[in-house]
Design a protein around this motif. Structure first.
Motif, PDB file in Angstrom:
ATOM      1  N   GLN A  53     109.415  63.779  56.037  1.00  0.00           N
ATOM      2  CA  GLN A  53     108.302  62.982  55.549  1.00  0.00           C
ATOM      3  C   GLN A  53     107.020  63.249  56.327  1.00  0.00           C
ATOM      4  N   GLU A  54     107.142  63.415  57.657  1.00  0.00           N
ATOM      5  CA  GLU A  54     105.943  63.608  58.476  1.00  0.00           C
ATOM      6  C   GLU A  54     105.195  64.887  58.081  1.00  0.00           C
ATOM      7  N   LEU A  55     105.924  65.998  57.932  1.00  0.00           N
ATOM      8  CA  LEU A  55     105.272  67.258  57.581  1.00  0.00           C
ATOM      9  C   LEU A  55     104.732  67.230  56.156  1.00  0.00           C
ATOM     10  N   GLN A  56     105.435  66.503  55.263  1.00  0.00           N
ATOM     11  CA  GLN A  56     104.924  66.388  53.900  1.00  0.00           C
ATOM     12  C   GLN A  56     103.593  65.639  53.887  1.00  0.00           C
ATOM     13  N   GLU A  57     103.497  64.585  54.707  1.00  0.00           N
ATOM     14  CA  GLU A  57     102.231  63.844  54.793  1.00  0.00           C
ATOM     15  C   GLU A  57     101.133  64.712  55.391  1.00  0.00           C
ATOM     16  N   LEU A  58     101.488  65.511  56.420  1.00  0.00           N
ATOM     17  CA  LEU A  58     100.495  66.400  57.030  1.00  0.00           C
ATOM     18  C   LEU A  58     100.014  67.444  56.022  1.00  0.00           C
ATOM     19  N   ALA A  59     100.936  67.967  55.209  1.00  0.00           N
ATOM     20  CA  ALA A  59     100.546  68.928  54.188  1.00  0.00           C
ATOM     21  C   ALA A  59      99.580  68.295  53.195  1.00  0.00           C
ATOM     22  N   GLY A  60      99.872  67.028  52.812  1.00  0.00           N
ATOM     23  CA  GLY A  60      98.953  66.338  51.908  1.00  0.00           C
ATOM     24  C   GLY A  60      97.599  66.116  52.540  1.00  0.00           C
ATOM     25  N   SER A  61      97.602  65.813  53.844  1.00  0.00           N
ATOM     26  CA  SER A  61      96.335  65.640  54.561  1.00  0.00           C
ATOM     27  C   SER A  61      95.531  66.933  54.570  1.00  0.00           C
ATOM     28  N   LEU A  62      96.228  68.072  54.722  1.00  0.00           N
ATOM     29  CA  LEU A  62      95.527  69.362  54.699  1.00  0.00           C
ATOM     30  C   LEU A  62      94.840  69.585  53.362  1.00  0.00           C
ATOM     31  N   LYS A  63      95.531  69.243  52.264  1.00  0.00           N
ATOM     32  CA  LYS A  63      94.909  69.431  50.954  1.00  0.00           C
ATOM     33  C   LYS A  63      93.718  68.498  50.780  1.00  0.00           C
ATOM     34  N   SER A  64      93.813  67.261  51.289  1.00  0.00           N
ATOM     35  CA  SER A  64      92.683  66.329  51.198  1.00  0.00           C
ATOM     36  C   SER A  64      91.482  66.848  51.983  1.00  0.00           C
ATOM     37  N   THR A  65      91.775  67.360  53.165  1.00  0.00           N
ATOM     38  CA  THR A  65      90.682  67.904  53.987  1.00  0.00           C
ATOM     39  C   THR A  65      90.073  69.129  53.317  1.00  0.00           C
ATOM     40  N   GLY A  66      90.914  69.954  52.676  1.00  0.00           N
ATOM     41  CA  GLY A  66      90.396  71.113  51.947  1.00  0.00           C
ATOM     42  C   GLY A  66      89.453  70.716  50.831  1.00  0.00           C
ATOM     43  N   ARG A  67      89.801  69.581  50.166  1.00  0.00           N
ATOM     44  CA  ARG A  67      88.910  69.116  49.079  1.00  0.00           C
ATOM     45  C   ARG A  67      87.601  68.586  49.641  1.00  0.00           C
TER      46      ARG A  67
END
Length: 821
Positions: free
Chosen positions: A161-175
């Motif tokens: 779950q932690e890495l999945q949330e971090l991956a989602g954070s990366l996409k948000s930051t990319g946007r």
């Protein structure tokens, strides 16, 4: 998938300083490391184009602590494999690593996209493919080679779950990054591609992109492990988000204001040193400082960066103040000219006068010398001799076929592929500001066209009052050409625009006599050809008589180029014979003498003969003298015949308007004086000319002919035709005539007389006002074999042409009336 499957297990290694390459990203860097240059040189030579598919390993080595700067231009990313320990950076200083232990354990396999050779090494553009780990180094010379292991970033487990949330954070930051880029007016196609990448890219690839965007120190970029679980998801997100948001807020400021460390410090430092050593003028110094500031604000990957850099490199190579010391010794110059050229007395005299004034005045502001003459008479080599006599560097600029003004003045830098003009390039090549420039074939430079007028651009180059501030469009800085010694060459001056001709002093170089050709062949042509064919001076012996046979029977030119070719043919034939006897061990049987019979067997049947000696005298046939468009003289046969008709006249032989008018004038004069000449039996008889047609032909019909010089020859041919008298073939004439029978002077006398001498003419009839040209210009050895007759009117011409016979019954006085204002 599996982009690294094509990566060999053994790769050549490229150490990169202060930079880290990421998979999927492009990196441009310059290297002057000896080992790496040898590797890239091998790759550069191995491909036909600069785009390659070669794979290398890019491995970083630590930067000096004294040069660490957070504004480094290079993109970096974590190069460590999960679970591994990064190499401890050694405390090194200097430009290059000393041993493989200086290199990090991890790197990136990269495809070489492009290679560009530079003066100090190579500029390379590479694309990261996959991370690699160095297992062991196999070779260190001539370049590094290592056994490597390539690996992919591990996939994020769905249950983590932690890495999945971090991956989602990366996409948000990319946007968020995408939104900032929209505000910065980034082109729409770029934004669309970036949007697709952010939405679809794996977390590891997206992390590589984002880390490439943020500002971190070199050490931070090497230690950062976004994909590892050593940081908690919250810490990783907080760590990345802090740096990323800070970076996004300053992107716009960075684009408009980079400090000096945003470009390759070593390259720019070297460029600045070269600019300082070039001795820039005050105007050039201002431009250089402005362009350096622009360069420092640019990223090396920008297209404009290379344009500005190339411009500054060009300015650094222009000799703004460097000069050679003139050797102004008149005796040395005189000896140099005598050694290099035979004859040309008038030309040598003028050149020595020019050099003497230069020595006394220490200034070359004055007329530009223009050496005018037919091909092959030594105009270009004379320019080289002048440069050698002065101790100056020599540069030849061929102007033949130049149709674009930009080739003289340079291209403006707003155009793709812009470059300096021929003048600035010449200075750049010789490296001094006071060379001798030979402007070759200035009469063949193009005139006004859609691309400007290059001949007009030369006006400023050749004007001593203006060329101290010559403006090259590419340099856009005043260039001082006042120290350059310009010498132009031309075959003819008729095609040179008058404003350009006004800036030059014409020095005519006529054709050579047979005697001069023999001396030139003995002193220059024959020794040169003997050496170029691998023989020694004792291997070929050619007497003066044989050389004369070659010159008379196999060449018919004003210069000596064809003579040199024929001598080369003889040398080749003797080289074959000498090689044969040498192979057979019979060198004693070799005969170095070249006889007249040898010449005929080598060169074949004689190509030319003495035309006038072979011609039989006939009524209506006269030999004239002509001047060709290339500045040499020649003989011209005029043939006239009559037939029953209605009084028409026909002219053939590719004639111009002026020579056709001369024929009409000649016929009118003969008709008006037909009774005095004994052509008609009564003064008022008019039926004679209306009962017959006249045809005048000039042989060599493919060669164009024009000018007034054939006037007296045409008149003599018609009188010979109608009176059935003969003009000896060895008698030639030139001169213009008028309707009143006056004989007017013409030009090209020296060239015409030399041509008559070559053709075997024994008597030459000339206008009386051309006497000074014969006495002042024609060589003595030429005048010795020719009888000159000077005519004031056409009756003088006819009497000399018919060997002193007075054929007219009455000679009305012809008086030239001078108009007085």
């Amino acid at each position: 998938m599996n982009a690294f499957h094509s990566i060999p297990n053994i790769l050549p290694i490229v150490p990169i300083k202060n930079i880290v390459l990421l998979p999927g990203l492009i990196l441009r860097f310059h290297t002057s490391q000896k080992d790496t240059v040898q590797l890239l040189q091998k790759i550069y030579k191995a491909v036909d184009s600069k785009e390659t598919k070669y794979i290398v390993g890019c491995v970083p080595f630590p930067r000096s602590t004294s040069t660490t700067n957070k504004n480094s231009i290079a993109s970096t990313a974590p190069l460590t494999h999960p679970g591994s320990k990064p190499s401890s950076p050694k405390k090194k200083t200097g430009e290059h690593f000393d041993q493989t232990s200086d290199l990090h354990e991890y790197g990136c396999a990269a495809r070489i996209v492009r290679l560009e050779s530079t003066s100090t090494g190579f500029m390379a553009v590479v694309e990261g493919i996959a991370r690699i780990r160095i297992e062991r180094y196999i070779f260190e010379r001539p370049y590094l080679e290592a056994e490597v292991t390539a690996f992919l970033e591990p996939a994020i487990p769905k249950d983590d779950q932690e890495l999945q949330e971090l991956a989602g954070s990366l996409k948000s930051t990319g946007r968020e990054l995408l939104a900032v880029l929209k505000d910065l007016k980034v082109p729409l196609p770029v934004l669309v591609q970036l949007q697709k990448f952010i939405d679809n890219a794996p977390a590891g690839s997206l992390a590589d992109l984002l880390v490439n965007t943020i500002e971190l120190t070199y050490e931070e970029k090497l230690m950062l492990k976004i994909s590892q679980k050593t940081h908690s998801a919250v810490e990783g997100k907080k760590y990345l988000g802090f740096y990323l948001r800070n970076q996004l807020n300053s992107i716009k400021d960075e684009l408009s204001d980079r400090d000096d460390s945003s470009i390759d410090d070593d390259d720019v430092t070297d460029l600045i040193k070269r600019l300082q050593a070039s001795g820039l003028t005050a105007e050039a110094e201002k431009v250089v400082q402005r362009e350096l500031k622009r360069l420092k604000r640019m990223h090396p990957t920008q297209a404009e960066y290379q344009i500005v850099r190339t411009y500054l490199e060009t300015l650094s190579e222009i000799p703004w103040s460097k000069c050679t010391t003139d050797v102004l010794e008149i005796n040395k110059a005189r000896q140099q000219l005598e050694d290099d050229h035979y004859g040309l007395t008038t030309v040598k005299k003028r050149v020595l006068e020019y050099l003497a004034v230069l020595k006394l005045k220490d200034d070359i502001r004055g007329p530009i010398l223009c050496l005018q003459g037919p091909p092959g008479v030594g105009k270009t080599s004379l320019g080289k001799s002048i440069a050698s006599a002065l101790g100056r560097k020599f540069h030849r600029i061929s102007l033949g076929g130049v149709r674009d003004e930009a080739e003289i003045r340079g291209h403006r830098r707003t155009y793709i592929g812009a470059m300096p003009g021929l003048i600035a390039q010449g200075l750049r090549r010789v490296g001094v500001k006071n060379p001798v420039f030979l402007l070759d074939e200035i009469d063949k430079v193009g005139h006004l066209s859609n691309h400007g007028d290059p001949s007009a651009a030369l006006l400023e180059v050749l004007d001593p009052e203006q060329n101290n501030t010559f403006n090259d469009h590419y340099l856009n800085v005043p260039l001082d050409l006042s120290k350059v010694l310009f010498i132009a060459t031309a075959n003819q001056i008729d095609s040179i625009p008058l404003p350009l001709l006004d800036r030059m002093e014409i020095i005519s170089i006529p054709g050579y006599t047979f005697d001069e050709k023999i001396h030139i062949a003995k002193r220059h042509l024959l020794p040169k050809q003997i050496v170029s064919h691998g023989l020694s001076p004792n291997d070929i012996k050619i007497s003066d008589g044989v050389l004369l046979k070659i010159a008379v029977g196999y060449t018919r030119e004003a210069g000596v180029r064809n003579l040199e070719r024929e001598i080369a043919s003889v040398c080749r034939a003797k080289a074959v014979k000498y090689a044969d006897v040498k192979d057979n061990g019979e060198t004693h049987a070799y005969n170095p003498e070249v006889t007249a019979e040898d010449v005929e067997s080598i060169l074949g049947v004689e190509k030319f003969d003495i035309e006038v000696a072979e011609r039989a005298a006939k009524p209506g046939v006269v030999t004239g003298l002509t001047w060709t468009a290339y500045g040499s003289g020649g003989i011209l046969f005029i043939e006239a015949t009559q037939m029953p008709g209605k009084g028409n006249i026909q002219l053939t032989g590719k004639l111009g308007d002026v020579i056709k008018e001369s024929a009409q004038i000649a016929l009118s004069w003969v008709r008006a004086h037909s009774f005095q000449l004994g052509i008609t039996t009564a003064a008022n008889e008019s039926s004679f000319f209306f009962e017959r047609d006249i045809h005048i032909h000039f042989p060599a019909g493919a060669v164009g002919k024009d000018g007034p010089s054939a006037g007296i020859a045409l008149t003599t041919a018609l009188v010979s035709l109608f009176t059935h008298r003969y003009v000896p073939p060895t008698t030639a004439m030139t001169g213009e005539t008028t309707l009143r029978g006056l004989v007017l002077p013409v030009g090209g006398i020296k060239e015409k007389i030399i041509a008559a001498h070559r053709a075997g003419i024994k008597k030459v009839i000339l206008p009386s006002r051309n006497r000074k040209d014969v006495e002042g210009d024609v060589p003595e050895n030429v005048k010795e074999g020719i009888v000159f007759v000077y005519a004031n009117n056409i009756y003088d011409v006819l009497q000399a042409a018919f060997d002193g016979e007075k054929i007219w019954t009455e000679n009305p006085p012809i008086v030239e009336v001078e108009s007085r204002l």
